[in-house]
Design a protein around this motif. Structure first.
Motif, PDB file in Angstrom:
ATOM      1  N   GLY A 627     -33.074  10.575  16.407  1.00 39.58           N
ATOM      2  CA  GLY A 627     -32.538   9.219  16.462  1.00 39.58           C
ATOM      3  C   GLY A 627     -33.659   8.218  16.340  1.00 39.58           C
ATOM      4  O   GLY A 627     -34.835   8.536  16.532  1.00 39.58           O
ATOM      5  N   CYS A 628     -33.278   6.978  16.002  1.00 34.01           N
ATOM      6  CA  CYS A 628     -34.301   5.942  15.845  1.00 34.01           C
ATOM      7  C   CYS A 628     -33.800   4.588  16.307  1.00 34.01           C
ATOM      8  O   CYS A 628     -34.277   3.550  15.836  1.00 34.01           O
ATOM      9  CB  CYS A 628     -34.770   5.862  14.394  1.00 34.01           C
ATOM     10  N   ASP A 644     -27.445  10.796   5.924  1.00 32.89           N
ATOM     11  CA  ASP A 644     -28.064  11.684   6.906  1.00 32.89           C
ATOM     12  C   ASP A 644     -28.882  10.859   7.885  1.00 32.89           C
ATOM     13  O   ASP A 644     -29.601   9.929   7.503  1.00 32.89           O
ATOM     14  CB  ASP A 644     -28.960  12.695   6.195  1.00 32.89           C
ATOM     15  N   ASN A 645     -28.761  11.209   9.164  1.00 27.68           N
ATOM     16  CA  ASN A 645     -29.462  10.443  10.196  1.00 27.68           C
ATOM     17  C   ASN A 645     -30.972  10.485  10.005  1.00 27.68           C
ATOM     18  O   ASN A 645     -31.669   9.492  10.206  1.00 27.68           O
ATOM     19  CB  ASN A 645     -29.086  11.000  11.574  1.00 27.68           C
ATOM     20  N   SER A 646     -31.496  11.647   9.590  1.00 24.55           N
ATOM     21  CA  SER A 646     -32.940  11.752   9.408  1.00 24.55           C
ATOM     22  C   SER A 646     -33.428  10.864   8.271  1.00 24.55           C
ATOM     23  O   SER A 646     -34.503  10.264   8.351  1.00 24.55           O
ATOM     24  CB  SER A 646     -33.338  13.204   9.144  1.00 24.55           C
ATOM     25  N   LYS A 647     -32.632  10.749   7.202  1.00 21.15           N
ATOM     26  CA  LYS A 647     -33.022   9.883   6.101  1.00 21.15           C
ATOM     27  C   LYS A 647     -33.006   8.416   6.525  1.00 21.15           C
ATOM     28  O   LYS A 647     -33.851   7.631   6.117  1.00 21.15           O
ATOM     29  CB  LYS A 647     -32.091  10.101   4.913  1.00 21.15           C
ATOM     30  N   VAL A 702     -46.770  10.648  16.341  1.00 17.80           N
ATOM     31  CA  VAL A 702     -45.349  10.484  16.030  1.00 17.80           C
ATOM     32  C   VAL A 702     -44.925   9.074  16.431  1.00 17.80           C
ATOM     33  O   VAL A 702     -45.399   8.522  17.425  1.00 17.80           O
ATOM     34  CB  VAL A 702     -44.490  11.540  16.754  1.00 17.80           C
ATOM     35  N   ASP A 703     -44.050   8.517  15.646  1.00 17.87           N
ATOM     36  CA  ASP A 703     -43.599   7.141  15.865  1.00 17.87           C
ATOM     37  C   ASP A 703     -42.799   7.057  17.155  1.00 17.87           C
ATOM     38  O   ASP A 703     -41.804   7.775  17.327  1.00 17.87           O
ATOM     39  CB  ASP A 703     -42.748   6.681  14.681  1.00 17.87           C
ATOM     40  N   PRO A 704     -43.193   6.188  18.096  1.00 17.58           N
ATOM     41  CA  PRO A 704     -42.463   6.103  19.377  1.00 17.58           C
ATOM     42  C   PRO A 704     -41.086   5.468  19.249  1.00 17.58           C
ATOM     43  O   PRO A 704     -40.306   5.498  20.201  1.00 17.58           O
ATOM     44  CB  PRO A 704     -43.386   5.253  20.252  1.00 17.58           C
ATOM     45  N   HIS A 705     -40.750   4.878  18.090  1.00 22.16           N
ATOM     46  CA  HIS A 705     -39.420   4.277  17.931  1.00 22.16           C
ATOM     47  C   HIS A 705     -38.350   5.330  17.701  1.00 22.16           C
ATOM     48  O   HIS A 705     -37.155   5.027  17.838  1.00 22.16           O
ATOM     49  CB  HIS A 705     -39.433   3.303  16.745  1.00 22.16           C
ATOM     50  N   CYS A 706     -38.751   6.542  17.332  1.00 20.26           N
ATOM     51  CA  CYS A 706     -37.790   7.590  17.015  1.00 20.26           C
ATOM     52  C   CYS A 706     -37.829   8.680  18.075  1.00 20.26           C
ATOM     53  O   CYS A 706     -38.857   8.905  18.727  1.00 20.26           O
ATOM     54  CB  CYS A 706     -38.079   8.191  15.647  1.00 20.26           C
ATOM     55  N   SER A 707     -36.732   9.348  18.223  1.00 17.41           N
ATOM     56  CA  SER A 707     -36.672  10.540  19.064  1.00 17.41           C
ATOM     57  C   SER A 707     -36.672  11.765  18.154  1.00 17.41           C
ATOM     58  O   SER A 707     -36.161  11.717  17.033  1.00 17.41           O
ATOM     59  CB  SER A 707     -35.427  10.525  19.946  1.00 17.41           C
TER      60      SER A 707
END
Length: 1093
Positions: A627-628, A644-647, A702-707
């Motif tokens: 998630g983001c 797609d959620n990842s995209k 890793v970007d802290p905005h995303c899980s």
């Protein structure tokens, strides 16, 4: 089967299956195509032969000068103009002199195009151990243009396999010495020719040649420098590419290991101060002016490991270092053994590095070795430290530029401390549109908005979040600038005079980034760009300052062109302890079925600590975006369901990056880590490996905005291939150890008047737990720790060292068992065919009698009668003659043929009594399979029972079969050298090395004087000692222990020392026994073994 009982057979079967599975998995991974990311190098080569003035192998080898260009040139006129910097390229094992073309072509292009574009990222510098505190870097600067071109010479060594034979290595070193002298003389001749013809002459003549060697060519370069005929200071710089330095890649031939040890010993002496016997100073070290740089291809180089390419213990840190291609500036790639010669990213960096060595004042390379070493460090190393412990201290801050910072006054008189951004790229912060005040621990930049962001260190860095990490794709100085402020002001004009503002932009370190995402149309949304730089501040860096500012330049506007694709930057105050993850080898299997969740606002930098090195257990690391924080994409529902959620999250979060640090090979960088096999080229669990090599640290950005959901699992195929690559020398040595221990069991059974077990039964009995396995497999490991303490050598990790050594020992047992089974099948098949032909086709004897009668006169010759009467003596003389005059392998093949003939004869004699077939018939009911049963009438265990002729012949077969396996392994170790010998047929004959001849002579004596079971023990008398019994089983035990320790030291060729010692000892005991027997003092130990016909 030869072994008794279901448990024994199961042990053998399971071990063979284990070995086959490891080999299959390992070769499956090794044979997979490797994508190294290298781009090809193109050229227009011309090779100009250099005439040889002396008779140093003129017909065999050659010397050439490379010229880049498609136009035809006059060779003589080109040589007259020779005035550049001489560099000699030395190809490796089986290499061609034409392999110089990539380096030479790119050097020519680099000379014409000029130095690389200057960037303002942090650059590497020398460590204190390398003399970084002594050298004044301000005394030299990298050139703005190159004044001298590089003249690339190359030696044609006929593609000989120098990695397989020490004699070839020695000849190559001698020819390289000749070539160095010839190159320097050619420059003098060209200079004098220009003077005579009245042409313009400028500059000075070169006094030294830079050596560049690939593979074994790098070792040949060092061997040439240690040669006693090399002129003083003729070589001052050596650059090696994927070259072994510590030990040979195929350490099977004794003379090859001896030559490596000799050259390394000369180099260690060369860096010692010359003194008299009384300790008085005589002169500086002989090699005090020589700098050596070793470049490793890292984990994709399957032929030479980074551990072997290390210069530790050979070249002091003040005169050289090793760097992995994965940690090289502007390269950051692992490459195969041959790809390192043509990989354009590496070739370009090496070319500019060599051009930067030239002093513009003299037109020659810098004479000060410290400056040369500093240039190599600055041009090759990344600003990221090669060893990393970012939790404990700020390595980024410690690696300063070693360039004095300057205080720059602005119009108000306030002071900036700057060391990076020059005035021509300076943009004023007063022109920024407006300031932003960040209230959260995470700051994000999504565009070049021309704003300055203020971060309160005291507020945001509280609660243990004392570290700050910043990743971006903006260039330092021109795209982003960072400052530390003691207090808050709207502009520099409001600061009091002499208030110091510290600019820390120079601490940004460049990292490899993937390709930038493409825009479909100007202004359209794209995926986040990968970061190209990292920046970090520790508590000690921010001490005394209140604010940190991040100033972003305005977006450049270019008429008619789309704006830059994506600009990104993410910074965060974080607590390093929150991002710690530790993985043990026992937990990796469980983690492979569990997901490790990273919630939003997690630490930007995660520290993954692997207690077992990833060089031994590579892991598959997968990272999936969960998630983001985007709850509504703004699209219609029917379209949102298809996205797609990842995209979608890739539009907001930057691709993750992994940094792996290893004690042996340094830095490895893995960009865009969504699913990657993370491996480092370390060599853990070796006897010489320190405990620090057992651990691998991985920093994950890793970007802290995303899980995220991540998983870690051991790659079985990669682990199998790494194990075979790292420990093949140990496995080869252990195979000889297994054979020694098996022969010990056979001789021990003879001494106890028991039936001699088969070699397979002996190997299986040594695997039984607890007693045989403990004192044969575990005791030598404990002994190695005692020796480490005795010689003050660092201790390896006990657990991993023991486990790896035991696995190597088991694999060696499996390989030996497979070899025994194959050879036994061949012997049995030959015996069955022999008996079948002899019994079924006896009619042939009548027709064959005529031929026998005709040939009887030939066999009655005196020479053949002597051969028939003394087969062992004649065999020994023939084998020793071949060993000393032709090649060691031929002598070993002679003794091997004798063993095979005796095995075949004994097995046929046993089968002729119908015991072979009788026992096989009895095996149909399950009670008996083959005549290797050690109970019953076929092979009685009772020492008092008399044995049949067939049983005695079976024991002889077991005994000679064991010797056959030992001598077969010894002969196979000389096969690579024999291949190189065949390659050189017709190119001149040279005698084998004395050490090879002497050791193989001992092996031959061992085969001759232990050819009969009666020779397993001797009863001799010495002055003061009467009736001393000497048994070979104890000698085999000592030989096995010595070979075990030698294999742990990655020197399997030393097993020949053990075989030679047994051979010469048996020879001496035989002579002494006969002398005592003539005096009537001693005789062979009596045996109860007898046979009835």
């Amino acid at each position: 089967m030869q072994v008794q009982g279901f448990r024994a057979k199961s042990r053998v079967a399971l071990l063979v299956v284990f070995v086959l599975c490891v080999c299959f998995a390992g070769f499956y991974d090794l044979l997979k195509p490797v994508s190294n990311g290298c781009t090809m190098t193109y050229m227009y080569p011309t090779y100009i032969p250099i005439p040889t003035t002396t008779a140093v192998s003129p017909a065999k080898y050659g010397l050439y000068l490379y010229h880049e260009g498609w136009k035809k040139i006059d060779f003589k006129e080109h040589l007259k103009k020779l005035s550049g910097i001489p560099i000699l390229f030395i190809p490796g094992n089986g290499g061609s002199y034409k392999q110089v073309r990539s380096l030479a072509a790119e050097s020519d292009r680099a000379y014409q195009a000029g130095p690389l574009e200057r960037t303002f990222y942090q650059e590497a510098s020398l460590t204190p151990e390398e003399g970084g505190e002594e050298i004044d870097v301000a005394s030299f600067q990298l050139p703005n243009q190159y004044d001298s071109r590089l003249d690339w010479f190359t030696v044609d060594l006929e593609g000989e396999h120098s990695a397989m034979d020490s004699a070839i290595l020695e000849e190559h070193a001698e020819y390289v010495v000749h070539s160095i002298h010839r190159i320097l003389d050619q420059y003098k001749e060209s200079y004098e020719t220009r003077e005579r013809e009245g042409a313009a002459t400028s500059g000075s003549l070169p006094k030294s040649v830079i050596l560049v060697g690939h593979s074994m060519g790098g070792f040949v370069a060092r061997a040439a420098v240690a040669h006693n005929r090399l002129r003083k200071s003729a070589v001052e710089t050596i650059l090696t590419l994927s070259s072994p330095h510590q030990y040979p890649p195929v350490a099977l031939q004794p003379s090859l290991g001896h030559y490596f040890a000799h050259v390394n010993h000369e180099w260690r002496k060369g860096y010692e101060v010359q003194t008299t016997r009384a300790g008085h100073y005589v002169s500086d070290p002989v090699l005090s002016h020589v700098v050596v740089i070793s470049i490793s291809g890292s984990y994709n180089d399957y032929q030479v490991r980074s551990k072997s390419e290390s210069l530790d213990g050979i070249v002091p840190p003040s005169h050289g270092f090793m760097i992995s291609s994965t940690g090289m500036r502007n390269v950051w790639l692992s490459m195969e053994h041959q790809a390192i010669l043509w990989c354009n990213q590496l070739v370009i960096q090496v070319s500019h590095t060599l051009l930067s060595l030239v002093d513009s004042r003299t037109g020659q390379p810098f004479s000060d070795k410290r400056i040369r070493l500093a240039i190599f460090s600055k041009m090759l190393r990344s600003g990221i430290p090669q060893s990393f412990n970012w939790m404990m201290q700020s390595h980024l801050s410690q690696q300063s530029l070693h360039v004095p910072s300057r205080d720059v006054k602005d119009k108000t008189g306030s002071l900036y401390t700057s060391a990076a951004c020059p005035r021509n790229v300076h943009w004023s912060e007063d022109g920024l549109e407006r300031d932003l005040y960040i209230q959260t621990t995470t700051v994000t930049v999504l565009a070049m908005d021309g704003r300055r962001r203020w971060l309160d260190i005291q507020k945001l860095g509280s609660n243990g979040r004392s570290h700050f990490m910043f990743v971006t794709n903006l260039a330092p100085c021109s795209g982003v600038r960072l400052h530390l402020w003691p207090e808050k002001r709207n502009s520099t004009s409001e600061l009091p005079v002499c208030i110091r503002i510290l600019e820390v932009t120079s601490k940004m370190v460049r990292i490899p980034s993937g390709p930038a995402p493409r825009q479909i149309e100007p202004g359209s949304q794209t995926e986040q760009a990968p970061p190209s730089a990292i920046f970090r501040l520790g508590p000690e860096d921010m001490r005394g300052f209140r604010f940190l500012t991040i100033s972003v330049a305005p977006r450049p506007t270019i008429s008619g062109r789309p704006p830059p694709a994506v600009s990104m930057a993410v910074g965060q105050f974080f607590n390093p302890e929150e991002g710690e993850r530790e993985f043990s080898p026992w937990s990796l299997s469980s983690y492979s079925y569990k997901e490790i969740s990273l919630k939003e606002d997690h630490p930007l930098a995660l520290n993954l600590s692997f207690t077992t090195s990833l060089g031994l257990l590579p892991v598959i690391f997968s990272l999936k975006t969960a998630g983001c924080g985007i709850k509504n994409s703004g699209l219609p529902d029917e379209q949102a369901d298809d996205i797609d959620n990842s995209k979608l999250c890739k539009l907001r979060c930057f691709p993750p990056v992994a940094f792996a640090w290893d004690d042996t090979s340094g830095l490895h960088i893995f960009p865009n880590v969504y699913s990657e096999t993370i491996v480092v080229d370390s060599s853990p669990a070796l006897w010489s490996s320190p405990k620090s090599s057992e651990k691998t640290s991985v920093m994950l950005l890793v970007d802290p905005h995303c899980s995220y959901r991540s998983a870690v699992a051991v790659s079985v195929t990669a682990a199998a291939s790494r194990f075979l690559l790292l420990y093949n020398s140990q496995i080869v040595g252990f195979a000889l150890v297994v054979i020694f221990f098996a022969l010990m069991q056979q001789t021990h059974a003879w001494d106890l008047d028991l039936p001699i077990p088969s070699i397979l039964m002996a190997v299986e009995s040594n695997l039984r737990i607890p007693l045989p396995f403990l004192y044969l497999a575990m005791a030598p490991i404990l002994l190695s720790f005692v020796l480490s303490f005795w010689i003050s050598q660092p201790f390896p990790s006990f657990a991993s060292f023991t486990v790896v050594s035991v696995i190597c020992y088991l694999l060696a047992n499996g390989f030996v068992i497979i070899l025994i089974l194959i050879s036994q099948f061949i012997f049995y098949a030959a015996a069955v065919v022999h008996i079948f032909i002899k019994t079924r086709f006896q009619l042939w004897e009548k027709s064959a009698n005529r031929f026998i009668n005709l040939s009887s006169s030939f066999f009655s010759l005196k020479v053949l009668r002597v051969v028939k009467a003394n087969p062992l003596l004649v065999t020994a003389l023939a084998a020793i003659t071949l060993v000393c005059l032709v090649h060691a392998a031929f002598g070993l093949f002679i003794i091997l043929s004798l063993d095979a003939l005796c095995c075949h004869s004994a097995l046929c004699s046993h089968a002729q009594r119908h015991e072979l077939f009788d026992c096989k018939k009895e095996g149909n009911d399950g009670s008996r399979h083959l005549p290797f049963k050690s109970d019953g009438d076929c092979c009685s265990n009772s020492p008092d029972s008399s044995k049949s002729f067939g049983e005695a012949q079976l024991e002889i077969f077991h005994h000679r079969h064991g010797l056959f396996i030992l001598h077969l392994a010894a002969a196979l170790m000389f096969v690579p050298s024999l291949v190189a010998w065949f390659q050189r047929i017709g190119m001149g004959h040279s005698f084998p090395w004395l050490v090879d001849s002497a050791l193989c002579t001992g092996v031959i004596l061992h085969g001759i004087f232990t050819s009969k079971p009666e020779f397993n023990s001797f009863l001799v008398s010495l002055p003061g000692v009467r009736n001393l019994e000497v048994r070979l089983n104890f000698m085999y035990l000592v030989a096995g222990y010595y070979s075990y320790l030698s294999s742990l030291a990655l020197a399997p060729f030393r097993v020949f020392y053990a075989m030679t010692a047994i051979g010469f000892t048996s020879f001496a005991l035989m002579i002494l026994q006969r002398w005592n027997r003539e005096k009537g003092e001693a005789h062979f130990g009596s045996r109860k073994h007898s046979h009835r016909h």
